[in-house]
Design a protein around this motif. Structure first.
Motif, mmCIF file in Angstrom:
data_model
loop_
_atom_site.group_PDB
_atom_site.id
_atom_site.type_symbol
_atom_site.label_atom_id
_atom_site.label_comp_id
_atom_site.label_asym_id
_atom_site.label_seq_id
_atom_site.Cartn_x
_atom_site.Cartn_y
_atom_site.Cartn_z
ATOM 1 N N VAL A 4 63.357 -38.275 18.004
ATOM 2 C CA VAL A 4 61.898 -38.150 17.460
ATOM 3 C C VAL A 4 60.968 -37.164 18.421
ATOM 4 C CG1 VAL A 4 59.734 -38.948 16.329
ATOM 5 C CG2 VAL A 4 61.813 -40.477 16.413
ATOM 6 N N ASP A 5 60.615 -36.081 18.153
ATOM 7 C CA ASP A 5 59.953 -35.210 19.160
ATOM 8 C C ASP A 5 58.704 -35.938 19.359
ATOM 9 O OD1 ASP A 5 59.076 -32.430 19.693
ATOM 10 O OD2 ASP A 5 57.423 -33.135 18.526
ATOM 11 N N THR A 6 58.840 -35.682 21.118
ATOM 12 C CA THR A 6 57.899 -36.407 21.541
ATOM 13 C C THR A 6 56.378 -36.013 21.310
ATOM 14 O OG1 THR A 6 59.157 -36.615 23.457
ATOM 15 C CG2 THR A 6 56.845 -37.137 23.747
ATOM 16 N N LEU A 7 56.042 -34.702 20.977
ATOM 17 C CA LEU A 7 54.716 -34.229 20.682
ATOM 18 C C LEU A 7 54.352 -34.763 19.234
ATOM 19 C CD1 LEU A 7 54.880 -30.650 22.067
ATOM 20 C CD2 LEU A 7 53.478 -32.742 23.136
ATOM 21 N N THR A 8 55.195 -35.032 18.385
ATOM 22 C CA THR A 8 54.992 -35.460 17.005
ATOM 23 C C THR A 8 54.549 -37.028 17.210
ATOM 24 O OG1 THR A 8 56.523 -34.024 16.001
ATOM 25 C CG2 THR A 8 55.829 -36.066 14.728
ATOM 26 N N ILE A 9 55.236 -37.909 18.314
ATOM 27 C CA ILE A 9 55.002 -39.250 18.659
ATOM 28 C C ILE A 9 53.425 -39.000 19.072
ATOM 29 C CG2 ILE A 9 55.336 -41.336 19.922
ATOM 30 C CD1 ILE A 9 58.332 -40.063 20.122
ATOM 31 N N LEU A 10 53.118 -38.507 19.915
ATOM 32 C CA LEU A 10 51.671 -38.221 20.615
ATOM 33 C C LEU A 10 50.599 -37.944 19.527
ATOM 34 C CD1 LEU A 10 50.300 -38.437 23.197
ATOM 35 C CD2 LEU A 10 50.453 -35.983 23.512
ATOM 36 N N THR A 11 51.093 -37.329 18.722
ATOM 37 C CA THR A 11 50.220 -36.811 17.589
ATOM 38 C C THR A 11 49.818 -38.101 16.669
ATOM 39 O OG1 THR A 11 50.897 -34.690 17.580
ATOM 40 C CG2 THR A 11 49.610 -35.347 15.485
ATOM 41 N N ALA A 12 50.866 -38.785 16.246
ATOM 42 C CA ALA A 12 50.729 -39.832 15.411
ATOM 43 C C ALA A 12 49.937 -40.939 16.258
ATOM 44 C CB ALA A 12 52.168 -40.633 15.418
ATOM 45 N N GLY A 13 49.929 -40.861 17.769
ATOM 46 C CA GLY A 13 49.117 -41.933 18.112
ATOM 47 C C GLY A 13 47.802 -41.537 18.183
ATOM 48 N N ALA A 14 47.298 -40.196 18.197
ATOM 49 C CA ALA A 14 46.069 -39.850 18.013
ATOM 50 C C ALA A 14 45.425 -40.124 16.674
ATOM 51 C CB ALA A 14 45.962 -38.183 18.386
ATOM 52 N N ARG A 15 46.277 -40.085 15.697
ATOM 53 C CA ARG A 15 45.952 -39.962 14.304
ATOM 54 C C ARG A 15 45.546 -41.408 14.108
ATOM 55 N NH1 ARG A 15 49.112 -39.036 10.354
ATOM 56 N NH2 ARG A 15 47.551 -38.477 9.045
ATOM 57 N N ARG A 16 46.342 -42.446 14.805
ATOM 58 C CA ARG A 16 46.238 -43.889 14.675
ATOM 59 C C ARG A 16 44.633 -44.246 15.371
ATOM 60 N NH1 ARG A 16 46.952 -47.121 18.849
ATOM 61 N NH2 ARG A 16 48.607 -45.887 19.713
ATOM 62 N N LEU A 17 44.247 -43.412 16.460
ATOM 63 C CA LEU A 17 42.873 -43.771 17.212
ATOM 64 C C LEU A 17 42.040 -42.995 16.527
ATOM 65 C CD1 LEU A 17 44.178 -43.350 20.788
ATOM 66 C CD2 LEU A 17 43.501 -45.381 19.507
ATOM 67 N N ARG A 18 42.161 -41.725 15.603
ATOM 68 C CA ARG A 18 41.277 -41.064 14.844
ATOM 69 C C ARG A 18 41.508 -40.852 13.440
ATOM 70 N NH1 ARG A 18 37.691 -37.994 17.951
ATOM 71 N NH2 ARG A 18 37.209 -39.095 19.887
ATOM 72 N N PRO A 19 41.817 -41.877 12.665
ATOM 73 C CA PRO A 19 42.166 -41.537 11.418
ATOM 74 C C PRO A 19 41.268 -40.742 10.325
ATOM 75 C CG PRO A 19 41.269 -43.931 11.720
ATOM 76 C CD PRO A 19 41.334 -43.316 12.820
ATOM 77 N N GLU A 20 40.233 -40.623 10.675
ATOM 78 C CA GLU A 20 39.356 -39.751 9.895
ATOM 79 C C GLU A 20 39.277 -38.386 10.209
ATOM 80 O OE1 GLU A 20 38.347 -41.320 6.939
ATOM 81 O OE2 GLU A 20 39.183 -43.130 7.551
ATOM 82 N N THR A 21 39.666 -37.925 11.336
ATOM 83 C CA THR A 21 39.369 -36.686 12.019
ATOM 84 C C THR A 21 40.035 -35.692 11.003
ATOM 85 O OG1 THR A 21 39.715 -35.361 13.882
ATOM 86 C CG2 THR A 21 41.793 -36.474 13.257
#
Length: 229
Positions: free
Chosen positions: A93-110
């Protein structure tokens, strides 16, 4: 269940889950070169938990890079060993994709364009661009940040990851935001991504697959020490 392993940065983590169900996760800050000692006990604990819960392990997923050469090498070796020993497929799993999933978890409405950034030393970062829904807009790259070349174009932009601090105040004429939390790629954010890859049978060759380091590993000798740069 899928066992997920993430060691692309100094933050080391492992998780066990399937799709949106997270059975358990463990994480620890590992010093330089300390991934091996930190990772093995976490993985052993999660495997014991899966057995105790009667959960069937379907695959092993590993963070694919970019990131720390040492960290990626250690997690890849462990994941391959587990796959071979347990006769399970390997998922990358691409690391930057994982990091982006984490950001979307914290900011789901962005609604912002998302810019994950991993520290690659000095003013260089490993980065890519994703839309607000998490769809990839650019490939992974190693980028030297410069004041004269802004990544914050028109619209909203959100920067995050341990490399994102480097953009603070860099483009003064632009409007952009840094995620307040110091975010690292986390194994728990791999679970849903790995499940989709499993369902698509997007496995990698256990024997021959290697992480995406983006840059070649270079060892330099200084004061009788071998350093990574």
């Amino acid at each position: 269940m899928i066992l997920c392993i993430e060691t692309a940065t100094s933050h080391c983590s492992a998780a066990l889950g399937w799709d949106e169900e997270l059975l358990a996760s463990r994480s620890v800050s590992a010093p330089e070169g300390g991934h091996a000692a930190a990772l093995a006990p976490m993985v052993e604990e999660l495997l014991s938990l899966a057995k105790a819960e009667g959960k069937q392990l379907r695959a092993i997923a590993v963070s694919a890079g970019p990131g720390s050469y040492t960290g990626l090498r250690i997690s890849t070796s462990l994941a391959k060993g587990l796959c071979l020993g347990m006769q399970l497929p390997l998922i990358a799993v691409d690391t930057l994709t994982i990091l982006t999933a984490g950001a979307r978890r914290l900011r789901p409405e962005t609604q912002a364009t998302l810019h994950p950034m991993l520290d690659a030393r000095r003013m260089e970062v490993y980065t890519a661009t994703f839309d607000a829904a998490g769809a990839r807009l650019s490939e992974d790259s190693a980028l030297v940040l410069e004041a004269k070349q802004s990544l914050a174009t028109e619209g909203e932009h959100l920067f995050f990851g341990d490399g994102a601090l480097k953009v603070k105040g860099l483009w003064r004429e632009r409007h952009y935001e840094l995620l307040e939390e110091l975010l690292y790629p986390e194994a728990k954010d791999m679970v849903a991504l790995a499940t989709k890859l499993y369902e698509a049978e997007a496995f990698v060759d256990t024997a021959y697959w290697t992480p995406n380091y983006l840059k070649e590993y270079v060892a330099v000798v200084a004061k009788n020490k071998v350093l990574q740069r």
